[in-house]
Design a protein around this motif. Structure first.
Motif, PDB file in Angstrom:
ATOM      1  N   ARG A 151       2.246  10.439   5.347  1.00 12.54           N
ATOM      2  CA  ARG A 151       2.099  11.891   5.442  1.00 12.54           C
ATOM      3  C   ARG A 151       2.502  12.574   4.132  1.00 12.54           C
ATOM      4  N   THR A 152       1.990  12.049   3.028  1.00 17.27           N
ATOM      5  CA  THR A 152       2.320  12.585   1.709  1.00 17.27           C
ATOM      6  C   THR A 152       1.033  12.806   0.930  1.00 17.27           C
ATOM      7  N   ASN A 153       0.947  13.950   0.262  1.00 19.00           N
ATOM      8  CA  ASN A 153      -0.286  14.298  -0.431  1.00 19.00           C
ATOM      9  C   ASN A 153      -0.046  14.526  -1.920  1.00 19.00           C
ATOM     10  N   SER A 154      -1.059  15.094  -2.594  1.00 22.77           N
ATOM     11  CA  SER A 154      -0.977  15.303  -4.040  1.00 22.77           C
ATOM     12  C   SER A 154       0.070  16.338  -4.422  1.00 22.77           C
ATOM     13  N   GLY A 155       0.453  17.209  -3.470  1.00 20.03           N
ATOM     14  CA  GLY A 155       1.508  18.173  -3.761  1.00 20.03           C
ATOM     15  C   GLY A 155       2.809  17.499  -4.133  1.00 20.03           C
ATOM     16  N   TYR A 156       3.003  16.272  -3.659  1.00 18.28           N
ATOM     17  CA  TYR A 156       4.181  15.491  -4.031  1.00 18.28           C
ATOM     18  C   TYR A 156       3.872  14.516  -5.163  1.00 18.28           C
ATOM     19  N   PHE A 157       2.809  13.716  -4.992  1.00 21.36           N
ATOM     20  CA  PHE A 157       2.520  12.668  -5.969  1.00 21.36           C
ATOM     21  C   PHE A 157       2.140  13.224  -7.334  1.00 21.36           C
ATOM     22  N   GLY A 158       1.598  14.444  -7.390  1.00 19.48           N
ATOM     23  CA  GLY A 158       1.243  15.007  -8.683  1.00 19.48           C
ATOM     24  C   GLY A 158       2.432  15.112  -9.614  1.00 19.48           C
ATOM     25  N   TYR A 159       3.610  15.272  -9.048  1.00 20.70           N
ATOM     26  CA  TYR A 159       4.810  15.515  -9.858  1.00 20.70           C
ATOM     27  C   TYR A 159       5.804  14.347  -9.799  1.00 20.70           C
ATOM     28  N   CYS A 160       5.730  13.537  -8.739  1.00 25.31           N
ATOM     29  CA  CYS A 160       6.719  12.483  -8.540  1.00 25.31           C
ATOM     30  C   CYS A 160       6.125  11.081  -8.579  1.00 25.31           C
ATOM     31  N   ASN A 161       4.891  10.944  -9.090  1.00 22.33           N
ATOM     32  CA  ASN A 161       4.259   9.619  -9.070  1.00 22.33           C
ATOM     33  C   ASN A 161       5.040   8.590  -9.875  1.00 22.33           C
ATOM     34  N   SER A 162       5.757   9.033 -10.904  1.00 19.99           N
ATOM     35  CA  SER A 162       6.506   8.070 -11.729  1.00 19.99           C
ATOM     36  C   SER A 162       7.630   7.409 -10.942  1.00 19.99           C
ATOM     37  N   HIS A 163       8.076   8.044  -9.842  1.00 21.54           N
ATOM     38  CA  HIS A 163       9.109   7.442  -8.999  1.00 21.54           C
ATOM     39  C   HIS A 163       8.548   6.277  -8.185  1.00 21.54           C
ATOM     40  N   HIS A 164       7.227   6.174  -8.096  1.00 24.30           N
ATOM     41  CA  HIS A 164       6.602   5.189  -7.213  1.00 24.30           C
ATOM     42  C   HIS A 164       5.677   4.232  -7.955  1.00 24.30           C
ATOM     43  N   LEU A 165       5.736   4.265  -9.279  1.00 26.67           N
ATOM     44  CA  LEU A 165       4.960   3.345 -10.102  1.00 26.67           C
ATOM     45  C   LEU A 165       5.910   2.594 -11.028  1.00 26.67           C
ATOM     46  N   PRO A 166       5.613   1.332 -11.338  1.00 26.40           N
ATOM     47  CA  PRO A 166       6.442   0.617 -12.314  1.00 26.40           C
ATOM     48  C   PRO A 166       6.252   1.191 -13.715  1.00 26.40           C
ATOM     49  N   ASP A 167       7.167   0.868 -14.599  1.00 24.36           N
ATOM     50  CA  ASP A 167       7.076   1.382 -15.977  1.00 24.36           C
ATOM     51  C   ASP A 167       5.823   0.899 -16.686  1.00 24.36           C
ATOM     52  N   GLN A 168       5.376  -0.289 -16.339  1.00 27.53           N
ATOM     53  CA  GLN A 168       4.164  -0.840 -16.941  1.00 27.53           C
ATOM     54  C   GLN A 168       3.217  -1.253 -15.813  1.00 27.53           C
ATOM     55  N   THR A 169       2.022  -0.697 -15.811  1.00 26.58           N
ATOM     56  CA  THR A 169       1.014  -1.099 -14.828  1.00 26.58           C
ATOM     57  C   THR A 169      -0.362  -1.035 -15.475  1.00 26.58           C
ATOM     58  N   ASP A 170      -1.271  -1.853 -14.985  1.00 27.01           N
ATOM     59  CA  ASP A 170      -2.618  -1.922 -15.557  1.00 27.01           C
ATOM     60  C   ASP A 170      -3.640  -1.127 -14.754  1.00 27.01           C
ATOM     61  N   LEU A 171      -3.465  -1.083 -13.450  1.00 31.76           N
ATOM     62  CA  LEU A 171      -4.440  -0.454 -12.566  1.00 31.76           C
ATOM     63  C   LEU A 171      -3.715   0.304 -11.470  1.00 31.76           C
ATOM     64  N   VAL A 172      -4.099   1.579 -11.274  1.00 37.29           N
ATOM     65  CA  VAL A 172      -3.518   2.399 -10.210  1.00 37.29           C
ATOM     66  C   VAL A 172      -4.637   2.798  -9.261  1.00 37.29           C
ATOM     67  N   ILE A 173      -4.526   2.386  -8.006  1.00 37.15           N
ATOM     68  CA  ILE A 173      -5.486   2.752  -6.962  1.00 37.15           C
ATOM     69  C   ILE A 173      -4.888   3.906  -6.168  1.00 37.15           C
ATOM     70  N   ILE A 174      -5.615   5.015  -6.079  1.00 36.27           N
ATOM     71  CA  ILE A 174      -5.104   6.230  -5.426  1.00 36.27           C
ATOM     72  C   ILE A 174      -5.963   6.538  -4.214  1.00 36.27           C
ATOM     73  N   GLU A 175      -5.344   6.632  -3.053  1.00 38.14           N
ATOM     74  CA  GLU A 175      -6.046   6.897  -1.794  1.00 38.14           C
ATOM     75  C   GLU A 175      -5.435   8.138  -1.137  1.00 38.14           C
ATOM     76  N   LEU A 176      -6.107   9.283  -1.298  1.00 36.86           N
ATOM     77  CA  LEU A 176      -5.589  10.540  -0.738  1.00 36.86           C
ATOM     78  C   LEU A 176      -6.701  11.394  -0.122  1.00 36.86           C
ATOM     79  N   ASP A 177      -7.856  10.806   0.145  1.00 37.05           N
ATOM     80  CA  ASP A 177      -8.980  11.582   0.658  1.00 37.05           C
ATOM     81  C   ASP A 177      -8.752  12.137   2.062  1.00 37.05           C
ATOM     82  N   THR A 178      -7.791  11.590   2.802  1.00 41.40           N
ATOM     83  CA  THR A 178      -7.500  12.128   4.137  1.00 41.40           C
ATOM     84  C   THR A 178      -6.153  12.832   4.199  1.00 41.40           C
TER      85      THR A 178
END
Length: 551
Positions: free
Chosen positions: A175-202
């Protein structure tokens, strides 16, 4: 003196003992056999109740497809070309459905860069961001559940590009949308990543404000130092279509995808025709009107895999020189193709795939000195990977110069770097966290700062980049909080510009909401203050703040 008769007690006891021994001997033999069978053979359960262990790639051996010496290199992938006899998913869904599932392809340059790295035998880090579907709610309720699409995709990836150091991180929250991930995505991604899959269409609402938050999410990931590739993955839900019609959140997300050259893949084309003909025909793909069932996650993973298979076919053709649709980083038989030559796990630096600055700079200088044609190719490829110099609504020659975003997130669910307790002492505000690590702990709104005492004031330090500051709070149903409560929030000493935020709303369930309180704030250090309104000494319904965000 008389001898013992045959019917004496001693003789009867001995006979009974022998009979008991004869009875228990076969019983013990049978029990021993059953025990051996139990340990030697796997237990048989129905597929509905079997517990599948989480997948591990620890024992895999890396495979370098480009370190070849043959003059004619056969295509190693059974699914190439697309829709050939070896393409199982292509045969299952057909070219029309799969082509329509690719809502936006773009240049594919960033995806090609990741695939070229994988072809060279190097490890890849795959990350997932999303809401309840990506958090596997309804399909194991575990972010790495083997019946959920992130794990399914990761398992497939390791069948094509096996590597023990390839990683999957799932940062999805229910139950989390872009209103949160737009600003806090770095808390949920590693420091180094090659591919980020984003699923928020619903999860997102189809409106301009949410598109702005979604744009900040995409832009902030693309401008990271590690420059990962981003792919949008769309889940179709009956509830979203019933509420918004065909032009749902995916329509707004596609605008962002086109602007930032990000591919957008969706299962909508596979479900929508059947859903419109008979809504009950797609029920097996859902556990409720929104959440995907294990069968739904299988569909999502196959649509995602089909896209990557088509891109792999392109990457192989380009790497072997039989196609020129993209610019290869490595080619078959080249020095760069020796994926395992520079590191234990196929990377170049201490972390797999992260180049050591000195070696990377030396290699670039040597390439420039000898005037390699691959240098110009890399330069051309780099041009495709640049992020637009402004945002979607940026105008040329505007009244204000463009300020690059640098999202900053102070969130109640940040348990690694939480706010110091000293900020709460004597403030009338308190931090709440659910017990345990699963279930409610995976819901963003389950962590918050709260107060029910009017005039209570909370001050939070911030770092501002792009100049926008917002308060992420919980709107709650009138039936729960009545008239509710309100806070006024302002930045620094700009009390005259304070914004009042109310938490009572005519809604069915509590909804996390982002309310922007100031714009064009100068880059650098600032603070936000929020004060609970009401008459001092009289408690009001609890007001819950989830976080304070800045661009």
């Amino acid at each position: 003196m008389g001898s013992l008769s045959p019917s004496s007690p001693s003789s009867s006891s001995s006979s009974s003992s022998r009979r008991a021994t004869r009875i228990w001997l076969p019983v013990l033999t049978i029990l021993l056999l059953l025990t051996l069978i139990h340990f030697l053979l796997p237990p048989s359960h129905s597929t509905g109740s079997i517990h599948q262990p989480n997948y591990s790639n620890a024992d895999l051996k890396a495979k370098n497809y480009l370190n070849l010496s043959e003059p004619v290199i056969p295509n190693p992938f059974d699914f190439c070309p697309s829709y050939s006899p070896g393409d199982r998913i292509g045969a299952k869904y057909g070219a029309v459905t799969l082509s329509k599932s690719r809502m936006h392809l773009g240049s594919g340059a960033r995806i090609q860069r990741v695939l070229n790295k994988a072809l060279a035998g190097q490890s890849v880090t795959i990350s997932v961001l999303g809401g309840s579907v990506s958090a596997c709610h309804g399909a194991g309720d575990d972010p790495i559940s083997p019946t959920c699409y992130p794990s399914r995709f990761f398992q497939w990836w390791n069948t094509v590009f096996p590597h023990p150091a390839t990683e999957l991180t799932n940062g999805a929250l229910r139950r989390t949308n872009s209103g949160y991930f737009g600003y806090c995505n770095s808390h949920h991604l590693p420091d180094q990543t090659d591919l980020v899959i984003i699923e928020l269409d619903t999860e997102d609402e189809p409106n301009q404000d949410m598109m702005d938050h979604f744009e900040i999410l995409i832009r902030s990931i693309l401008i990271r130092p590690d420059k990962p590739a981003v792919l949008l993955l769309g889940h179709f839900s009956p509830q979203t279509h019933q509420t918004h019609g065909f032009a749902g959140p995916d329509h707004w997300h596609n605008i962002v995808a086109q602007f930032y050259d990000v591919p957008h893949v969706s299962v909508k084309s596979a479900l929508f025709p059947d859903y419109m003909r008979d809504p009950k025909s797609v029920q097996k793909y859902f556990v409720d009107p929104v959440l995907a069932s294990p069968a739904g996650h299988e569909l999502i993973s196959e649509i995602l895999v089909a896209y990557f298979q088509s891109q792999i076919c392109t990457a192989w053709s380009v790497a072997t020189g039989s196609s020129y649709e993209a610019v290869p980083v490595h080619t078959a038989g080249s020095e760069g193709g020796a994926g395992d030559a520079h590191g234990l796990f196929g990377g170049i630096g201490q972390r797999p795939g992260v180049p050591e600055p000195e070696k990377a700079a030396a290699a670039a200088a040597a390439m420039k000195d000898r005037g390699d044609s691959s240098s110009s190719s890399s330069s051309s490829s780099a041009q495709l990977l640049t992020v637009p110099s402004g945002r979607i609504n940026t105008r040329p020659n505007g009244n204000r110069p463009f300020e690059e975003i640098a999202p900053f997130c102070v969130s109640a669910n940040d348990l690694i770097n939480p706010l110091p307790p000293s900020l709460f002492y004597g403030s009338g505000w308190y931090a709440h966290h659910p017990s345990g690590s699963g279930g409610d702990a995976l819901i963003t709104a389950a962590h918050y700062w709260h107060s029910a005492l009017p005039t209570s004031k909370l001050r939070i330090p911030m770092q501002v980049g792009g100049g926008d500051i917002g308060v992420y709070y919980l709107r709650e149903p009138v039936g729960v909080v009545g008239e509710g409560s309100s806070v006024e929030c302002w930045v620094d000493d700009n009390y005259a510009g304070a914004k009042v935020i109310e938490n009572a709303a005519d809604i069915g369930d509590a909804i996390p909401t982002l309310n922007m309180i100031d714009h064009y704030v100068g880059r650098g250090s600032h603070f936000v203050e929020c004060q609970l309104l009401g008459e001092e000494g009289q408690s009001v319904p609890m007001f819950k703040i989830i976080g304070i965000f800045a661009t």
